[in-house]
Design an enzyme around this catalytic site. Sequence first.
Site, mmCIF file in Angstrom:
data_model
loop_
_atom_site.group_PDB
_atom_site.id
_atom_site.type_symbol
_atom_site.label_atom_id
_atom_site.label_comp_id
_atom_site.label_asym_id
_atom_site.label_seq_id
_atom_site.Cartn_x
_atom_site.Cartn_y
_atom_site.Cartn_z
ATOM 1 N N THR A 183 0.873 -1.578 -0.139
ATOM 2 C CA THR A 183 -0.197 0.226 -0.169
ATOM 3 C C THR A 183 1.229 1.173 0.107
ATOM 4 O OG1 THR A 183 -1.608 1.280 1.120
ATOM 5 C CG2 THR A 183 0.354 -0.335 3.072
ATOM 6 N N TYR A 190 -1.640 0.569 10.008
ATOM 7 C CA TYR A 190 -2.019 0.082 8.907
ATOM 8 C C TYR A 190 -0.919 -0.434 7.770
ATOM 9 C CZ TYR A 190 -3.749 -0.796 3.814
ATOM 10 O OH TYR A 190 -3.905 -1.366 2.614
#
Length: 355
Positions: free
Chosen positions: A137, A161
């Site tokens: 990501t 995250y």
Amino acid sequence: MLTLLQVNVDMSVCMSETLKPSVLVTGGAGYIGSHAVLALKDAGWPLAVIDNLITGFRFAVPDDVPFYEGDIEDAELLARIFAEQKTGAIMHFAGSVVVPESVTDPLKYYHNNTAKSRALIETAVKAGVPHFIFSSTAATYGIPDVPAVSEETPQRPINPYGWSKLMTEQMLGDTAAAHSINFGALRYFNVAGADPKARTGQSTAGATHLIKVAVECALGQRDNVSVYGTDYDTPDGTGVRDYIHVSDLAAAHVLAMEALIEQPNRSLTMNCGYGRGFSVLEVLDAVDRVTNLKIDRKMEVRRAGDPDSLISDPSRIRSTLPWRPQYADLDTIIGHALQWERKLAEMSSAFGGNG
């Protein structure tokens, strides 16, 4: 020596059949994973899916694709799948993806995204699986100090995250240095849209993806769209993101897999984006334009862990792979998302609201 072939996103021309190993897709019943399954299947790759169906949907996996309901922490199950499917490559999508939730429940993310990935990598090494594609990501970059993020931009995550994904990238790098495995880490920017043929799409109830939320609002499934933060350092004060069509992203995975197989001593880390950003308000204006409706906007305070702007520099992926996006248009992305949302509503109605 076989070279990468110039291909379209539909993957109609692809690697020689004799060089295609069986691919295990983790999280293949989820949003991005199910599109990767279609891209592999359309291109003639043998494959199987493992998904625990906590956030995935069994209907998202074609009936003729071998499916295993289970968890990637289950080493015994994985070993059986590797043996039964003669697995030669893994595409790893399984994990948790909601940034604000990672701030309030960090241990869930370090478990689902980091600890479980470690277990999967270990089992793959023990089984001799030589190729591994990882769903990473752009959140690993945190708040970049450059207008367009390249792979050399320092990785400074600002939420659990992003850290959970960066830790997995590190594990893969160290593992590839010590064992006979190569990997591709694809750092996604904002994934949106749905399969152009409406075979799959973002199906999670209560999803936080802006385009899905906006399309649901346009169809009367929500009263309004919350705009989290209007004081960012951007032209209109709302957050700017680089939106990539999920089918273009799936195509990039197949091409990255070919590249790993072609050069087994090389690993790849690449951004996946278009290199252009749109603000929240610009996206909502585009949804208004595509639907010929007016979405009600509700201005809210910022969410924890959101950077002002996140735009990719896609130079590396374009120079490394024959990746030529086919859906790099915001209105097209929204149109496909709208088509899928209407199909979801029909499915739900057909199954009495439980579709």
